[in-house]
Design a protein around this motif. Structure first.
Motif, PDB file in Angstrom:
ATOM      1  N   PRO A  76      -7.045   1.506   2.277  1.00  0.00           N
ATOM      2  CA  PRO A  76      -7.051   0.116   2.759  1.00  0.00           C
ATOM      3  C   PRO A  76      -8.396  -0.320   3.325  1.00  0.00           C
ATOM      4  CG  PRO A  76      -5.051   1.227   3.456  1.00  0.00           C
ATOM      5  CD  PRO A  76      -5.936   2.289   2.877  1.00  0.00           C
ATOM      6  N   ALA A  77      -9.074   0.589   4.044  1.00  0.00           N
ATOM      7  CA  ALA A  77     -10.377   0.241   4.614  1.00  0.00           C
ATOM      8  C   ALA A  77     -11.434   0.067   3.535  1.00  0.00           C
ATOM      9  CB  ALA A  77     -10.821   1.321   5.605  1.00  0.00           C
ATOM     10  N   ALA A  78     -11.248   0.717   2.375  1.00  0.00           N
ATOM     11  CA  ALA A  78     -12.241   0.669   1.299  1.00  0.00           C
ATOM     12  C   ALA A  78     -11.981  -0.436   0.289  1.00  0.00           C
ATOM     13  CB  ALA A  78     -12.275   2.021   0.572  1.00  0.00           C
ATOM     14  N   LEU A  79     -10.912  -1.203   0.464  1.00  0.00           N
ATOM     15  CA  LEU A  79     -10.585  -2.244  -0.515  1.00  0.00           C
ATOM     16  C   LEU A  79     -11.699  -3.271  -0.715  1.00  0.00           C
ATOM     17  CD1 LEU A  79      -6.789  -2.934   0.078  1.00  0.00           C
ATOM     18  CD2 LEU A  79      -7.879  -1.808  -1.864  1.00  0.00           C
ATOM     19  N   PRO A  80     -12.382  -3.738   0.344  1.00  0.00           N
ATOM     20  CA  PRO A  80     -13.493  -4.674   0.100  1.00  0.00           C
ATOM     21  C   PRO A  80     -14.576  -4.098  -0.801  1.00  0.00           C
ATOM     22  CG  PRO A  80     -12.844  -4.750   2.404  1.00  0.00           C
ATOM     23  CD  PRO A  80     -12.102  -3.597   1.788  1.00  0.00           C
ATOM     24  N   GLY A  81     -14.888  -2.799  -0.619  1.00  0.00           N
ATOM     25  CA  GLY A  81     -15.873  -2.167  -1.490  1.00  0.00           C
ATOM     26  C   GLY A  81     -15.399  -2.096  -2.926  1.00  0.00           C
ATOM     27  N   LEU A  82     -14.134  -1.757  -3.121  1.00  0.00           N
ATOM     28  CA  LEU A  82     -13.568  -1.715  -4.472  1.00  0.00           C
ATOM     29  C   LEU A  82     -13.619  -3.096  -5.109  1.00  0.00           C
ATOM     30  CD1 LEU A  82     -12.022  -0.408  -6.797  1.00  0.00           C
ATOM     31  CD2 LEU A  82      -9.908  -0.792  -5.506  1.00  0.00           C
ATOM     32  N   MET A  83     -13.303  -4.124  -4.350  1.00  0.00           N
ATOM     33  CA  MET A  83     -13.322  -5.479  -4.899  1.00  0.00           C
ATOM     34  C   MET A  83     -14.731  -5.894  -5.320  1.00  0.00           C
ATOM     35  SD  MET A  83     -10.208  -6.322  -4.974  1.00  0.00           S
ATOM     36  CE  MET A  83      -9.782  -4.580  -5.144  1.00  0.00           C
ATOM     37  N   SER A  84     -15.733  -5.461  -4.565  1.00  0.00           N
ATOM     38  CA  SER A  84     -17.119  -5.753  -4.952  1.00  0.00           C
ATOM     39  C   SER A  84     -17.455  -5.102  -6.289  1.00  0.00           C
ATOM     40  CB  SER A  84     -18.086  -5.261  -3.877  1.00  0.00           C
ATOM     41  OG  SER A  84     -17.879  -5.941  -2.653  1.00  0.00           O
ATOM     42  N   GLY A  85     -16.999  -3.860  -6.466  1.00  0.00           N
ATOM     43  CA  GLY A  85     -17.223  -3.186  -7.734  1.00  0.00           C
ATOM     44  C   GLY A  85     -16.520  -3.872  -8.886  1.00  0.00           C
ATOM     45  N   LEU A  86     -15.314  -4.359  -8.654  1.00  0.00           N
ATOM     46  CA  LEU A  86     -14.568  -5.042  -9.711  1.00  0.00           C
ATOM     47  C   LEU A  86     -15.198  -6.390 -10.049  1.00  0.00           C
ATOM     48  CD1 LEU A  86     -10.877  -4.269  -8.675  1.00  0.00           C
ATOM     49  CD2 LEU A  86     -12.231  -3.218 -10.489  1.00  0.00           C
ATOM     50  N   ARG A  87     -15.781  -7.051  -9.070  1.00  0.00           N
ATOM     51  CA  ARG A  87     -16.489  -8.305  -9.367  1.00  0.00           C
ATOM     52  C   ARG A  87     -17.665  -8.049 -10.310  1.00  0.00           C
ATOM     53  NH1 ARG A  87     -15.531  -9.182  -3.654  1.00  0.00           N
ATOM     54  NH2 ARG A  87     -14.136 -10.961  -3.304  1.00  0.00           N
ATOM     55  N   LEU A  88     -18.411  -6.989 -10.033  1.00  0.00           N
ATOM     56  CA  LEU A  88     -19.507  -6.630 -10.932  1.00  0.00           C
ATOM     57  C   LEU A  88     -18.982  -6.237 -12.305  1.00  0.00           C
ATOM     58  CD1 LEU A  88     -21.772  -4.490  -8.566  1.00  0.00           C
ATOM     59  CD2 LEU A  88     -22.224  -6.801  -9.408  1.00  0.00           C
ATOM     60  N   ALA A  89     -17.873  -5.514 -12.328  1.00  0.00           N
ATOM     61  CA  ALA A  89     -17.305  -5.066 -13.595  1.00  0.00           C
ATOM     62  C   ALA A  89     -16.898  -6.247 -14.469  1.00  0.00           C
ATOM     63  CB  ALA A  89     -16.090  -4.168 -13.327  1.00  0.00           C
ATOM     64  N   ALA A  90     -16.395  -7.301 -13.853  1.00  0.00           N
ATOM     65  CA  ALA A  90     -15.979  -8.473 -14.620  1.00  0.00           C
ATOM     66  C   ALA A  90     -17.156  -9.141 -15.326  1.00  0.00           C
ATOM     67  CB  ALA A  90     -15.292  -9.487 -13.693  1.00  0.00           C
ATOM     68  N   VAL A  91     -18.348  -9.004 -14.765  1.00  0.00           N
ATOM     69  CA  VAL A  91     -19.551  -9.573 -15.387  1.00  0.00           C
ATOM     70  C   VAL A  91     -20.133  -8.627 -16.428  1.00  0.00           C
ATOM     71  CG1 VAL A  91     -21.895 -10.401 -14.938  1.00  0.00           C
ATOM     72  CG2 VAL A  91     -20.060 -10.929 -13.322  1.00  0.00           C
ATOM     73  N   TYR A  92     -20.084  -7.317 -16.151  1.00  0.00           N
ATOM     74  CA  TYR A  92     -20.707  -6.342 -17.043  1.00  0.00           C
ATOM     75  C   TYR A  92     -19.866  -6.033 -18.269  1.00  0.00           C
ATOM     76  CZ  TYR A  92     -24.018  -5.341 -13.256  1.00  0.00           C
ATOM     77  OH  TYR A  92     -24.988  -5.451 -12.296  1.00  0.00           O
ATOM     78  N   ALA A  93     -18.551  -6.100 -18.159  1.00  0.00           N
ATOM     79  CA  ALA A  93     -17.679  -5.701 -19.271  1.00  0.00           C
ATOM     80  C   ALA A  93     -17.966  -6.487 -20.557  1.00  0.00           C
ATOM     81  CB  ALA A  93     -16.217  -5.841 -18.868  1.00  0.00           C
ATOM     82  N   PRO A  94     -18.127  -7.824 -20.511  1.00  0.00           N
ATOM     83  CA  PRO A  94     -18.458  -8.537 -21.748  1.00  0.00           C
ATOM     84  C   PRO A  94     -19.787  -8.094 -22.356  1.00  0.00           C
ATOM     85  CG  PRO A  94     -17.651 -10.069 -20.097  1.00  0.00           C
ATOM     86  CD  PRO A  94     -17.867  -8.758 -19.402  1.00  0.00           C
ATOM     87  N   ILE A  95     -20.741  -7.691 -21.513  1.00  0.00           N
ATOM     88  CA  ILE A  95     -22.027  -7.217 -22.031  1.00  0.00           C
ATOM     89  C   ILE A  95     -21.818  -5.976 -22.890  1.00  0.00           C
ATOM     90  CG2 ILE A  95     -24.294  -6.317 -21.397  1.00  0.00           C
ATOM     91  CD1 ILE A  95     -24.133  -7.967 -18.835  1.00  0.00           C
ATOM     92  N   GLY A  96     -21.012  -5.044 -22.385  1.00  0.00           N
ATOM     93  CA  GLY A  96     -20.749  -3.829 -23.144  1.00  0.00           C
ATOM     94  C   GLY A  96     -20.078  -4.108 -24.468  1.00  0.00           C
ATOM     95  N   ALA A  97     -19.097  -5.005 -24.463  1.00  0.00           N
ATOM     96  CA  ALA A  97     -18.387  -5.327 -25.705  1.00  0.00           C
ATOM     97  C   ALA A  97     -19.319  -5.986 -26.721  1.00  0.00           C
ATOM     98  CB  ALA A  97     -17.204  -6.244 -25.400  1.00  0.00           C
TER      99      ALA A  97
END
Length: 248
Positions: free
Chosen positions: A162-183
């Motif tokens: 639970p304490a690490a959820l903000p960090g995980l969300m930051s990573g997922l925000r970046l992932a949402a931008v990077y994933a189309p680049i990979g495809a």
């Protein structure tokens, strides 16, 4: 709505460059021509966009799950962390373009080579962001959990995660931008469908308007995906902030 003003400024700058330089349309078509091409080829663009979106969504889901599992494993096994973390960092020194032909050779020209590209490009940001947040749990919370007799797994699931959820969300925000680049990179290397394939096909046939239309579709897709992930992340972060120190 926050994207409308930057988009309008980019379009104005684009049109201004066309007017000032009088560049030929086959090099830089004006926005109006691209809009007409986009509308006239909407069925074709939608067909290829569905393929690319499928690759992005599956890659994003698998990459996020794999990244979270890896981060949890590293957090629970400090010895594994010391050995595996440098390997993960070293793996990022390999250019993504260098991996694309290898993945195409291994997984073929279908969806899976592009899915793997999207997975690889987002795996490290998710793993790194979540792991760093897991190991940054407030020491006072950990001491309180130790006094209360919390086991390692209960401390992990009810305190550190639970304490690490903000960090995980930051990573997922970046992932949402990077994933189309990979495809898209995967489609450039080898594909018969998708927006990346359509870009190369349009470029080879000097259909610059269609190529720009495909680029715009990718941009809109990325913005919408980031907006959805950001909205979900904000809800999760607000819920985690509204909670007191997790009880064991």
């Amino acid at each position: 709505m926050k994207y409308l003003l930057p988009a309008a400024l980019i379009l104005c700058l684009w049109q201004s460059v066309v007017w000032v330089t009088d560049v030929p349309a086959f090099i830089l078509p004006p926005p109006a021509k691209v809009a007409v091409t986009l509308w006239g080829n909407r069925a074709l663009l939608a067909e290829h966009a569905i393929v690319t979106l499928s690759e992005v969504m599956i890659g994003l889901l698998l990459g996020a799950i794999l990244g979270m599992v890896t981060a949890l494993g590293l957090a629970m096994a400090p010895r594994l962390d010391r050995w595996l973390k440098p390997v993960l960092v070293l793996s990022q020194s390999i250019p993504v373009f260098a991996l694309a032909p290898i993945l195409t050779l291994w997984f073929g020209y279908g969806l899976w080579s592009k899915i793997m590209m999207a997975l690889l490009i987002i795996y490290f940001p998710v793993t790194s962001a979540f792991h760093d947040a897991l190991v940054a749990t407030p020491p006072a919370w950990l001491r309180q959990a130790e006094v209360m007799g919390g086991t390692r797994w209960r401390v992990l699931w009810f305190l550190r995660v639970p304490a690490a959820l903000p960090g995980l969300m930051s990573g997922l925000r970046l992932a949402a931008v990077y994933a189309p680049i990979g495809a898209i990179i995967g489609e450039w290397v080898g594909a018969s469908r998708g927006l990346g394939y359509l870009m190369l096909l349009s470029n080879g046939r000097a259909k610059t308007g269609l190529m720009f239309a495909a680029v715009l579709v990718v941009a809109v897709m990325t913005i919408l995906l980031h907006a959805v992930v950001n909205r979900l992340a904000c809800k999760i972060e607000n819920k985690s902030r509204g909670q007191a120190e997790p009880s064991l």
